[in-house]
Design an enzyme around this catalytic site. Sequence first.
Site, PDB file in Angstrom:
ATOM      1  N   TYR A  40      -1.805   0.110  10.649  1.00  0.00           N
ATOM      2  CA  TYR A  40      -2.055  -0.547   9.361  1.00  0.00           C
ATOM      3  C   TYR A  40      -0.811  -0.475   8.475  1.00  0.00           C
ATOM      4  O   TYR A  40      -0.369  -1.468   7.897  1.00  0.00           O
ATOM      5  CB  TYR A  40      -3.246   0.131   8.669  1.00  0.00           C
ATOM      6  CG  TYR A  40      -3.416  -0.242   7.219  1.00  0.00           C
ATOM      7  CD1 TYR A  40      -4.027  -1.439   6.846  1.00  0.00           C
ATOM      8  CD2 TYR A  40      -2.960   0.603   6.195  1.00  0.00           C
ATOM      9  CE1 TYR A  40      -4.170  -1.786   5.513  1.00  0.00           C
ATOM     10  CE2 TYR A  40      -3.098   0.264   4.867  1.00  0.00           C
ATOM     11  CZ  TYR A  40      -3.712  -0.925   4.531  1.00  0.00           C
ATOM     12  OH  TYR A  40      -3.848  -1.259   3.207  1.00  0.00           O
ATOM     13  N   GLU A  42       0.180   3.691   1.629  1.00  0.00           N
ATOM     14  CA  GLU A  42       0.176   4.110   3.034  1.00  0.00           C
ATOM     15  C   GLU A  42       1.555   3.890   3.672  1.00  0.00           C
ATOM     16  O   GLU A  42       1.931   4.583   4.610  1.00  0.00           O
ATOM     17  CB  GLU A  42      -0.885   3.231   3.701  1.00  0.00           C
ATOM     18  CG  GLU A  42      -1.563   3.650   4.959  1.00  0.00           C
ATOM     19  CD  GLU A  42      -2.086   5.051   5.103  1.00  0.00           C
ATOM     20  OE1 GLU A  42      -2.647   5.623   4.153  1.00  0.00           O
ATOM     21  OE2 GLU A  42      -1.928   5.594   6.193  1.00  0.00           O
ATOM     22  N   SER A  61       0.805  -1.217   0.000  1.00  0.00           N
ATOM     23  CA  SER A  61       0.000   0.000   0.000  1.00  0.00           C
ATOM     24  C   SER A  61       0.842   1.272   0.000  1.00  0.00           C
ATOM     25  O   SER A  61       1.891   1.338   0.653  1.00  0.00           O
ATOM     26  CB  SER A  61      -0.884  -0.015   1.250  1.00  0.00           C
ATOM     27  OG  SER A  61      -1.377   1.267   1.517  1.00  0.00           O
TER      28      SER A  61
END
Length: 328
Positions: A145, A124, A122
Amino acid sequence: MKRVALITGLSGQDGSYLTEFLLDRDYEVHGLVPYGRREFCDRRAELHYGDLTDGSHLTSLLTRIAPDEVYNLAAQSHVRVSFDLPVYTADVTGLGALRVLEAIRQHRESTGREPRFYQASSSEMFGNAPSPQDETTPFGPRSPYACAKVFAYWQTVNYREAYKLFAVNGILFNHESPRRGEHFVTRKITRAAARIKLGLQDRLVLGNLDARRDWGFAGDYVEAMWLMLQHEEPDDFVIATGETHSVRDFLEQVFGYLDLDYNNHVETDPRFCRPTEIDALCGDASKARRILNWEPRVSFSELARLMTEHDLEIARSDCDGVATESSQ
Ligand code: GDD
């Protein structure tokens, strides 16, 4: 002989698009799905109940299915929720990927068969690294996460290098669709805007409106996953549109499309903010364009429009339901 794919998280947004993509290419598709989750499950796929917390189940599943390709899309994927459930997120999103890799390694040892492995990494993971982010950008995770995803990313690289597995990371920037979960910001906005338009609700409460993301269409992104596993060499790729927009821009697109002014309806509440936020993501997918010949097809405004149209349809049928009830 049909090629066989196993998708963990088949019932999610990406899993459902990938299932359709692979079925269209005549794959036999199997999915690992949580018990009872069938919303987006294509009937032509074979479902196996379970999740990534049970490694022995993954090993026996591989023996039974003997897949050629494994796509690891299952995760606790909500960033805000990961602050409330950090250990669960680390277990499913981080260790879960390692369990799949280890199951593949053991499967190869006992059968000699070696499925190719795709890890849903990701954007992220980049945190607040300056834009644009590409495959060489250092990670700086800012949520439980993202920490879990960084762990899974490096395990994937390590299994590739240590055990010579065909294991790749697709570092996907945000990707949305009408099938997006309703707690992610784009869908939360399109759903609420459609309901406001039809008088079913009046306000929408959000968190940080200034965050910027690189939003693409999920249907385009699953093709990139597949292309990575068809490439002759295992490698990691950023998948993105190269454009960044704020949450406010998305509100303007959607409410504007419905002839509404979002300022009259949107409120903010710190409840929907994260303790640590990522201010801006914007990906550089030149490597995927060059090597995989991949490119996004759906633009930001088309994405906002197609999600809004879809939610307008749902809101209309909710209205019809209310009208029918009150006339009975
Ligand atoms: N969910 C949500 N709800 N986000 C909000 C809200 C709200 O009410 N208000 C503002 N936001 C902001 C968030 O703070 C964030 O900056 C941005 O909108 C996008 O939030 P999400 O849609 O929840 O997505 P995300 O960027 O946190 O994560 C998604 O993309 C990642 C790839 O970069 C998820 O799909 C992740 O699983 C994925 O890895």
